[in-house]
Design a protein around this motif. Structure first.
Motif, PDB file in Angstrom:
ATOM      1  N   ALA A 123       0.837  -1.210   0.000  1.00 43.21           N
ATOM      2  CA  ALA A 123       0.000   0.000   0.000  1.00 43.21           C
ATOM      3  C   ALA A 123       0.866   1.252   0.000  1.00 43.21           C
ATOM      4  CB  ALA A 123      -0.933  -0.001   1.207  1.00 43.21           C
ATOM      5  N   HIS A 124       1.982   1.194   0.714  1.00 39.09           N
ATOM      6  CA  HIS A 124       2.905   2.337   0.733  1.00 39.09           C
ATOM      7  C   HIS A 124       3.454   2.608  -0.664  1.00 39.09           C
ATOM      8  CE1 HIS A 124       3.862   1.479   5.259  1.00 39.09           C
ATOM      9  NE2 HIS A 124       2.585   1.668   5.022  1.00 39.09           N
ATOM     10  N   TRP A 125       3.857   1.547  -1.345  1.00 38.22           N
ATOM     11  CA  TRP A 125       4.396   1.712  -2.691  1.00 38.22           C
ATOM     12  C   TRP A 125       3.316   2.208  -3.651  1.00 38.22           C
ATOM     13  CZ3 TRP A 125       9.255   2.139  -3.879  1.00 38.22           C
ATOM     14  CH2 TRP A 125      10.213   1.553  -3.056  1.00 38.22           C
ATOM     15  N   ALA A 126       2.113   1.654  -3.519  1.00 41.17           N
ATOM     16  CA  ALA A 126       1.021   2.076  -4.397  1.00 41.17           C
ATOM     17  C   ALA A 126       0.677   3.545  -4.165  1.00 41.17           C
ATOM     18  CB  ALA A 126      -0.211   1.202  -4.165  1.00 41.17           C
ATOM     19  N   LEU A 127       0.577   3.956  -2.912  1.00 43.14           N
ATOM     20  CA  LEU A 127       0.279   5.362  -2.613  1.00 43.14           C
ATOM     21  C   LEU A 127       1.392   6.282  -3.085  1.00 43.14           C
ATOM     22  CD1 LEU A 127      -1.327   5.129   0.939  1.00 43.14           C
ATOM     23  CD2 LEU A 127      -2.424   5.952  -1.157  1.00 43.14           C
ATOM     24  N   SER A 128       2.622   5.860  -2.877  1.00 39.15           N
ATOM     25  CA  SER A 128       3.751   6.688  -3.313  1.00 39.15           C
ATOM     26  C   SER A 128       3.768   6.837  -4.828  1.00 39.15           C
ATOM     27  CB  SER A 128       5.072   6.082  -2.826  1.00 39.15           C
ATOM     28  OG  SER A 128       5.141   6.139  -1.418  1.00 39.15           O
ATOM     29  N   GLY A 129       3.531   5.748  -5.542  1.00 38.54           N
ATOM     30  CA  GLY A 129       3.484   5.819  -6.996  1.00 38.54           C
ATOM     31  C   GLY A 129       2.338   6.680  -7.489  1.00 38.54           C
ATOM     32  N   LEU A 130       1.176   6.521  -6.869  1.00 37.88           N
ATOM     33  CA  LEU A 130       0.022   7.324  -7.241  1.00 37.88           C
ATOM     34  C   LEU A 130       0.262   8.798  -6.946  1.00 37.88           C
ATOM     35  CD1 LEU A 130      -2.816   7.257  -8.397  1.00 37.88           C
ATOM     36  CD2 LEU A 130      -3.674   6.763  -6.097  1.00 37.88           C
ATOM     37  N   MET A 131       0.953   9.081  -5.835  1.00 38.14           N
ATOM     38  CA  MET A 131       1.242  10.476  -5.498  1.00 38.14           C
ATOM     39  C   MET A 131       2.161  11.108  -6.543  1.00 38.14           C
ATOM     40  SD  MET A 131       1.787  12.494  -2.073  1.00 38.14           S
ATOM     41  CE  MET A 131       2.802  11.398  -1.164  1.00 38.14           C
ATOM     42  N   VAL A 132       3.147  10.384  -7.003  1.00 39.50           N
ATOM     43  CA  VAL A 132       4.045  10.926  -8.028  1.00 39.50           C
ATOM     44  C   VAL A 132       3.275  11.190  -9.322  1.00 39.50           C
ATOM     45  CG1 VAL A 132       6.030  10.398  -9.498  1.00 39.50           C
ATOM     46  CG2 VAL A 132       6.143   9.942  -7.043  1.00 39.50           C
ATOM     47  N   VAL A 133       2.429  10.255  -9.723  1.00 43.30           N
ATOM     48  CA  VAL A 133       1.654  10.423 -10.955  1.00 43.30           C
ATOM     49  C   VAL A 133       0.717  11.623 -10.841  1.00 43.30           C
ATOM     50  CG1 VAL A 133      -0.150   9.368 -12.386  1.00 43.30           C
ATOM     51  CG2 VAL A 133       1.829   8.017 -11.674  1.00 43.30           C
ATOM     52  N   LEU A 134      -0.004  11.730  -9.729  1.00 42.92           N
ATOM     53  CA  LEU A 134      -0.926  12.856  -9.550  1.00 42.92           C
ATOM     54  C   LEU A 134      -0.181  14.179  -9.418  1.00 42.92           C
ATOM     55  CD1 LEU A 134      -3.561  11.224  -7.188  1.00 42.92           C
ATOM     56  CD2 LEU A 134      -3.924  11.993  -9.540  1.00 42.92           C
TER      57      LEU A 134
END
Length: 157
Positions: A123-134
């Protein structure tokens, strides 16, 4: 409320807050997502920016809609340009709201000290990746919205 500030159109005032806060939120989000060493320095800045930025973008969008109704901007060609600019602003607001939600979730789940973090590592990796994309999307849309607005002003509509 969004039409005038001290008798002047409000939109030029509100857009400056959005133009400053959106890139700051994006950079803070990217730093928090990709650099664990920066998390303890950036966490509260990220939280404050995540709370303030959607309000600034919303005020800019609403004041732009009020500004669009001015009698000076009613030609068909100008309304088309304003419509494109407004669509970019609306998309920016959606992206910033998404970025805000992800930033707040990431600040809660991915703590500055990894042993204090909450939830699964995936979940940390998914949130971090999503944050970079957004964050990158927010930077793109704030640039495009600002560029179309500036071109209307400086190119004489």
């Amino acid at each position: 409320m969004f039409e005038r500030v001290l008798g002047l159109p409000a939109h030029p005032f509100f857009i400056h807050a959005a133009v400053v806060l959106v890139p700051l939120l994006a950079v803070a989000g990217i730093l928090y997502a990709v650099w664990p060493g920066a998390r303890r320095h950036v966490r509260w800045t990220l939280i404050v920016l995540a709370v303030a930025t959607p309000g600034a973008v919303f005020a800019a969008k609403e004041s732009g809609e009020a500004f669009q109704k001015s009698a000076n901007f009613q030609s068909g060609e100008l309304q088309a340009k304003i419509g494109e600019h407004g669509d970019l602003g609306s998309t920016l607001l959606l992206v910033v709201v998404g970025l805000t939600l992800v930033a707040l979730a990431t600040a809660y789940l991915v703590r500055p000290v990894p042993t204090d973090s909450v939830g699964p590592v995936a979940a940390h990796w998914a949130l971090s990746g999503l944050m970079v994309v957004l964050a990158l999307a927010a930077l793109y849309y704030v640039f495009k919205a600002g560029d179309t607005g500036a071109k209307m002003v400086w190119d004489g509509f």
